[in-house]
Scaffold this motif. Structure first.
Motif, PDB file in Angstrom:
ATOM      1  N   GLN A  95      39.531  46.606  36.336  1.00  0.00           N
ATOM      2  CA  GLN A  95      39.032  45.913  35.281  1.00  0.00           C
ATOM      3  C   GLN A  95      39.959  44.443  34.650  1.00  0.00           C
ATOM      4  O   GLN A  95      41.574  44.864  35.217  1.00  0.00           O
ATOM      5  CB  GLN A  95      39.092  46.169  33.644  1.00  0.00           C
ATOM      6  CG  GLN A  95      37.852  47.620  33.652  1.00  0.00           C
ATOM      7  CD  GLN A  95      37.869  48.874  32.737  1.00  0.00           C
ATOM      8  OE1 GLN A  95      38.715  48.678  32.244  1.00  0.00           O
ATOM      9  NE2 GLN A  95      36.492  48.545  32.438  1.00  0.00           N
ATOM     10  N   VAL A  96      39.526  43.106  33.854  1.00  0.00           N
ATOM     11  CA  VAL A  96      40.006  42.085  33.644  1.00  0.00           C
ATOM     12  C   VAL A  96      40.722  42.828  32.290  1.00  0.00           C
ATOM     13  O   VAL A  96      40.529  43.515  31.605  1.00  0.00           O
ATOM     14  CB  VAL A  96      38.877  40.886  33.131  1.00  0.00           C
ATOM     15  CG1 VAL A  96      40.008  40.078  32.633  1.00  0.00           C
ATOM     16  CG2 VAL A  96      38.229  40.729  34.199  1.00  0.00           C
ATOM     17  N   ALA A  97      41.842  42.426  32.686  1.00  0.00           N
ATOM     18  CA  ALA A  97      43.414  42.756  31.440  1.00  0.00           C
ATOM     19  C   ALA A  97      44.338  41.339  31.808  1.00  0.00           C
ATOM     20  O   ALA A  97      44.877  41.213  32.859  1.00  0.00           O
ATOM     21  CB  ALA A  97      43.692  43.929  32.096  1.00  0.00           C
ATOM     22  N   ASP A 150      30.364  41.750  36.664  1.00  0.00           N
ATOM     23  CA  ASP A 150      29.408  42.091  35.704  1.00  0.00           C
ATOM     24  C   ASP A 150      29.722  40.211  35.217  1.00  0.00           C
ATOM     25  O   ASP A 150      30.448  39.084  36.416  1.00  0.00           O
ATOM     26  CB  ASP A 150      30.964  42.164  34.906  1.00  0.00           C
ATOM     27  CG  ASP A 150      30.630  43.668  34.580  1.00  0.00           C
ATOM     28  OD1 ASP A 150      29.915  44.315  34.858  1.00  0.00           O
ATOM     29  OD2 ASP A 150      31.947  44.528  34.027  1.00  0.00           O
ATOM     30  N   VAL A 181      38.714  41.260  40.260  1.00  0.00           N
ATOM     31  CA  VAL A 181      39.958  41.081  39.409  1.00  0.00           C
ATOM     32  C   VAL A 181      40.877  42.142  40.285  1.00  0.00           C
ATOM     33  O   VAL A 181      40.777  42.398  41.115  1.00  0.00           O
ATOM     34  CB  VAL A 181      39.751  42.254  38.340  1.00  0.00           C
ATOM     35  CG1 VAL A 181      40.653  42.206  37.544  1.00  0.00           C
ATOM     36  CG2 VAL A 181      37.964  41.431  38.001  1.00  0.00           C
ATOM     37  N   THR A 184      46.235  39.620  35.128  1.00  0.00           N
ATOM     38  CA  THR A 184      45.228  40.561  36.398  1.00  0.00           C
ATOM     39  C   THR A 184      44.526  38.465  36.862  1.00  0.00           C
ATOM     40  O   THR A 184      44.935  37.768  36.124  1.00  0.00           O
ATOM     41  CB  THR A 184      44.513  41.003  35.869  1.00  0.00           C
ATOM     42  OG1 THR A 184      43.304  40.549  35.383  1.00  0.00           O
ATOM     43  CG2 THR A 184      44.210  42.591  35.845  1.00  0.00           C
ATOM     44  N   GLU A 195      37.699  40.174  28.763  1.00  0.00           N
ATOM     45  CA  GLU A 195      38.560  40.977  28.708  1.00  0.00           C
ATOM     46  C   GLU A 195      37.684  42.381  29.447  1.00  0.00           C
ATOM     47  O   GLU A 195      36.612  43.094  28.711  1.00  0.00           O
ATOM     48  CB  GLU A 195      39.494  41.277  27.620  1.00  0.00           C
ATOM     49  CG  GLU A 195      40.064  42.103  27.135  1.00  0.00           C
ATOM     50  CD  GLU A 195      41.693  41.575  27.809  1.00  0.00           C
ATOM     51  OE1 GLU A 195      42.404  42.503  28.083  1.00  0.00           O
ATOM     52  OE2 GLU A 195      41.569  40.274  28.262  1.00  0.00           O
ATOM     53  N   GLY A 196      38.118  43.271  29.844  1.00  0.00           N
ATOM     54  CA  GLY A 196      37.624  44.863  30.225  1.00  0.00           C
ATOM     55  C   GLY A 196      36.314  44.660  31.338  1.00  0.00           C
ATOM     56  O   GLY A 196      35.807  45.443  31.929  1.00  0.00           O
ATOM     57  N   LYS A 197      35.886  43.204  31.269  1.00  0.00           N
ATOM     58  CA  LYS A 197      35.034  43.201  32.666  1.00  0.00           C
ATOM     59  C   LYS A 197      35.747  43.702  34.128  1.00  0.00           C
ATOM     60  O   LYS A 197      36.490  43.390  33.979  1.00  0.00           O
ATOM     61  CB  LYS A 197      34.326  41.645  32.338  1.00  0.00           C
ATOM     62  CG  LYS A 197      33.652  42.019  31.583  1.00  0.00           C
ATOM     63  CD  LYS A 197      32.436  42.599  31.018  1.00  0.00           C
ATOM     64  CE  LYS A 197      31.741  41.921  30.051  1.00  0.00           C
ATOM     65  NZ  LYS A 197      32.264  42.779  28.872  1.00  0.00           N
ATOM     66  N   LYS A 198      34.511  43.980  34.920  1.00  0.00           N
ATOM     67  CA  LYS A 198      34.844  43.904  36.456  1.00  0.00           C
ATOM     68  C   LYS A 198      34.848  43.392  37.222  1.00  0.00           C
ATOM     69  O   LYS A 198      33.174  42.812  36.372  1.00  0.00           O
ATOM     70  CB  LYS A 198      34.879  45.453  36.609  1.00  0.00           C
ATOM     71  CG  LYS A 198      33.578  46.371  36.374  1.00  0.00           C
ATOM     72  CD  LYS A 198      33.228  47.629  36.843  1.00  0.00           C
ATOM     73  CE  LYS A 198      31.947  48.069  36.193  1.00  0.00           C
ATOM     74  NZ  LYS A 198      31.540  47.849  35.433  1.00  0.00           N
TER      75      LYS A 198
END
Length: 182
Positions: free
Chosen positions: A2-4, A53, A135, A7, A47-50
């Protein structure tokens, strides 16, 4: 993954005005997430996407390139520009006077030149359609923002007054093509 923060995120982006007209698009853009290199509202929405998405984000002018500032206009005689002047050229200096930002020539009439210090997208609400392509963790040696592997296009960059332009000094002998100027 996930996007964080920290990354490397590869995205495809389409930027529209609020009337739905496509203004810019780019594929396979890579940025380092969590370092305020792109608009905060967009960064937060990712944030939190993969991978795979898609998000749609609308930015008001103050969240993007700011409101249009009428005080950022300069009117100068055409004679202040040795070697000629053309609409579209940008200046950071005129006749030895350093300007407070980049000014773009927007009009020339009757021997008078109008220069605009606003970002070309100032005052415009924007809509972004962003698809996360990849990511990945930051590889050793890629921790610094601004290396050749982390490049953010000007239409996503956070900056005080960014402008991508051909910058020519008043002597016409220096040109920075396609550089982001602050």
């Amino acid at each position: 993954m996930q996007v964080a923060k920290d990354t490397l995120v590869t995205i495809s982006v389409k930027m529209f005005n609020l009337q739905g007209d496509l203004m810019e698009s780019a594929d396979d853009l890579v940025y380092l997430h969590g370092h305020s290199d792109i608009f905060p509202v967009i960064e937060k929405s990712l944030e939190g996407k993969k991978a795979g998405d898609t998000v749609t984000v609308q930015l008001e002018p103050e969240e993007a390139f700011g409101d249009y500032d009428e005080t950022a206009l300069i009117i100068r005689p055409e004679t202040d520009f040795d070697g000629g002047v053309e609409v579209g050229l940008s200046y950071t200096e005129i006749r030895g006077e350093t300007l407070d930002r980049v000014y773009r020539v927007t009009d020339i009439a009757d021997g008078v030149v109008v220069l605009d210090g606003n970002h070309p997208l100032a005052g415009i609400g924007l809509k972004f359609e962003i698809t996360v392509r990849k990511v990945e963790p930051v590889k050793k040696g890629m921790e610094t923002v601004g290396n050749d592997d982390v490049v953010v296009p000007s239409f996503l960059q956070v900056s005080d007054k960014p402008m991508v332009a051909n910058v020519v000094d008043d002597q016409g002998d220096e040109e920075l093509v396609g550089k982001t100027v602050h």
